[in-house]
Structure formats: structure tokens, C-alpha cells
Motif scaffolding. Sequence first.
Motif, mmCIF file in Angstrom:
data_model
loop_
_atom_site.group_PDB
_atom_site.id
_atom_site.type_symbol
_atom_site.label_atom_id
_atom_site.label_comp_id
_atom_site.label_asym_id
_atom_site.label_seq_id
_atom_site.Cartn_x
_atom_site.Cartn_y
_atom_site.Cartn_z
ATOM 1 N N LEU A 245 0.480 -1.258 -0.075
ATOM 2 C CA LEU A 245 0.139 0.210 0.259
ATOM 3 C C LEU A 245 1.111 0.996 0.210
ATOM 4 O O LEU A 245 1.592 1.304 0.894
ATOM 5 C CB LEU A 245 -1.155 0.283 1.338
ATOM 6 C CG LEU A 245 -1.689 0.807 0.671
ATOM 7 C CD1 LEU A 245 -3.323 0.521 -0.177
ATOM 8 C CD2 LEU A 245 -2.220 1.651 2.611
ATOM 9 N N ALA A 246 0.465 2.050 -0.847
ATOM 10 C CA ALA A 246 0.863 3.765 -0.498
ATOM 11 C C ALA A 246 2.193 3.421 -1.836
ATOM 12 O O ALA A 246 3.196 4.061 -1.524
ATOM 13 C CB ALA A 246 1.121 4.007 0.537
ATOM 14 N N SER A 247 2.024 2.621 -2.112
ATOM 15 C CA SER A 247 4.234 2.310 -3.074
ATOM 16 C C SER A 247 3.852 1.113 -4.521
ATOM 17 O O SER A 247 4.484 1.299 -5.015
ATOM 18 C CB SER A 247 4.678 1.251 -2.134
ATOM 19 O OG SER A 247 4.973 1.418 -1.066
ATOM 20 N N VAL A 248 2.848 0.646 -4.881
ATOM 21 C CA VAL A 248 2.685 0.311 -5.591
ATOM 22 C C VAL A 248 1.079 0.435 -6.348
ATOM 23 O O VAL A 248 0.020 0.658 -4.753
ATOM 24 C CB VAL A 248 2.347 -0.961 -6.062
ATOM 25 C CG1 VAL A 248 3.708 -1.431 -5.868
ATOM 26 C CG2 VAL A 248 1.747 -1.852 -5.333
ATOM 27 N N PRO A 249 0.558 0.742 -6.865
ATOM 28 C CA PRO A 249 -1.076 0.649 -7.545
ATOM 29 C C PRO A 249 -1.803 -0.351 -6.410
ATOM 30 O O PRO A 249 -1.805 -1.480 -6.439
ATOM 31 C CB PRO A 249 -1.749 0.612 -8.556
ATOM 32 C CG PRO A 249 -0.085 1.290 -9.573
ATOM 33 C CD PRO A 249 0.473 0.368 -8.857
#
Length: 385
Positions: free
Chosen positions: A154-158
Motif C-alpha cells: 500500500l502506498a508504494s504500488v497501485p
Amino acid sequence: MDRSVIDHRSPEFAKLTREILPKLRAVFGTQDGAVIVYPASGTGAWEAALVNVLEPGDRVLSFNSGYFSAGFADAARNLGYAVDEVPLRWGQAIPPAEVEQRLRDDSRSDPYRAVLVVHNETSTGVLSDVAAIRQAVDAAGHNALLIVDAVSSLASVPFCFDKWRVDVGLAGSQKGLMLPPGLGILCAGSRAIEAGDTGGSPRNFFDWRPILRDNAAGFFPYTPATQMLFGLRTALQMLVDEEGLEAVFARHHRLASGVRAAVEAWGLSALCEDPACSSETLTAVVVPKDHDSGNVVDHARDRYGLSLGVGLGHLKDRTFRIGHVGSLNELEVLGTLAVIEMTLEELDIRVAVGAGTEACQRSFLASAAQLVESSSSRDLASAAT
Ligand SMILES: Cc1ncc(COP(=O)(O)O)c(C=O)c1O
């Protein structure tokens, strides 16, 4: 976070909550999903997800593709659910075809109530395809809830909660959200909320109903982790308002590609079997057979102050993990790789010193050139209109 604690029943606190929740929804990729923040960790978020939507004895399907997916299944078993755990190779992504087949074969009168999926298996550095898993569930015509652990994605890749029709997504504060550990964060869709309203398991602290009720006015039914919430507000401002999520995802991809280029140039293998499923947030590197990866982690820490991830579970002596998640840039990645090269050399794990950093630099240079090229073609296109 380094500031005075405020009264969690004050209007100032309610404003803080109201600023956080919509931005968390954006990070999960949802318009209507309900976000719930607990003072907990990812393990707490597992428990919260399970006890709110499952009833005692419910059957769940899980896939053992690494240490954390095994842990998620253990949590479900410990809480009294009946877990069918499909063994996979550690290094393999969850095969959607296997999901579909297992669900097609599920002909019992008490069908699976949920499918547990770890999006990014942090022990192996493998990213599973949740969109394809959702399609597999649909293709099987199965009604199971889709519960997705996005702790290290989460919050690093869609993460497309709405598009993938995830029923419960869960994460912690300490990875892509760039905070210390201390928050367990969930996103629940309408089917999950309904399951929690009409059933679920005996629960108290993790019951999301009073939290959702009080959150509507900006409050919590217990003393919240106020300082963590201040930190979360700042992290979300950085991710959503300042850098922008698309740019955050692109940065993770760029940095991860550089690390993967380095590992390849060292002549070592990543544990991830299929490069297309490589994690954008960490790379698990396999050391040659006659070496112990624990020594790499110890040496890098003791000699250079570099923190690498240890091998987990049965990968303990075989892999070390390079994290490339959160607030990170090219400079830090190159420094990390240079220190790993020195560490490997000093431990007689023969890789060409400098080969990895050079490969990473070339990868970064190629992405920078690509960026310039695409922004100048965008400029040309907008000048032409
Ligand atoms: C994918 C995944 N799930 C669950 C957990 C457990 O989270 P925590 O250690 O915050 O309890 C972790 C921890 O790293 C993880 O990487």
C-alpha cells in the motif's frame, strides 16, 4: 509527531481525523470503502479483518507463498476458522488459475466465506496480481469475500480497492506510509461492512462498528494513537498532495528496477521466480549455496550500519532482503548497493565490486532519459493543441 498531545475529544482532533480518512481512501483506491485505523500493527489488522467478517468455524481459502501468507493463515486458524491452505513455492506468485480451480471445486454446503491473499509477500519479494485473482473468483462464480493484505504494497504500488472489488484491504503504518510501526489500517467495502453488521465473531477492541460510528464525527471510541495520526496526516500530505501517488509508484518502480539490475549484475538470483511478479518494495536475494545469508545481514549492520532484512522462515540462511520502500531515493539505493558489494566481498561471496552499482546507475540513467523524453513529447503535444 514531535509535538504536544491534543485532547482526543477536541474539535482540533476531529479535524485531524477528517483530514486523514479521505486521503487514506485515495491511497486504497476507493471512493466509498470505509477506512478504519487501529492502534495496532499489520498482525492486528489481520485479526480485525477476520473477526469482523467471519463467523466462528467459517471456512477460508489461503495460499502459502511465504512467511507472511503462512502467518495470515495461522492467525485465521488461531481465531477458530477452518483454513484450507494451498502450498506454493516460496518465490512464486499466487496463480489465479489455482484460485479459480479451488473455488470451482468448492462444492460443500458451507462454502469458503473468504479468500485470503497477501498482495506483496514481504518474505520473498513477490507481488501477486490481485486484479487477476478477482477475475478468478468471478470466473468461478464464487461468493467468497476477498481479503487482501497490502502491508508491504500500500502506498508504494497501485492498490485499486474499488476496481478489484476487494472486500477488505489491510496494511500497517511502517512501510509505504513511511511511519514508525503502530497503526493497523483497514479498508472495508459494503459486503464486508454488511457481514460485520449482521454477523462476525465475538470481538471488542477490533469491532469496527463503534469506530465507524464515532469516526463519522471525527472521534474514536477509545484513546487513539494521537501522535501516530499526526504523523499519518503528514505522510499522506507528502504522498497524495506533494509527490502524488502516480509519482510515488513510478519512483518505487525506478528504484526497484535499479536494485534488480544490480542483483543481476552480481550474478546472484532474486528469489522471485518470475521477473514480471517482482516486488517493487523489496528484493529477496539468494546467496550461493556454501554461504549463510545471516552473515551478510550481520556484517552489513555491524560493519557499516546498514539494515538489511533477514531471511524468514525456511529462507533464514538462504536469502537477505533489500528494502526499497517508502521515503527513499537514488542516493540511498546506490549507497545501500555499494555497501552490500563491500559486505559480499569481505565475506568472500564473489561478485564484481562496482558491477551492481554501475548496473543500477545505468538503470536510473535510462529511466531519467525516458522521463525527459516523455515529458518533452507531452510538451510538444500540448504546444500542438
Ligand atoms: C505482508 C505482511 N503482512 C503482515 C505483516 C505483519 O505486520 P506487523 O509486523 O506490522 O504485525 C507483515 C510484516 O512485515 C508483512 O510484511
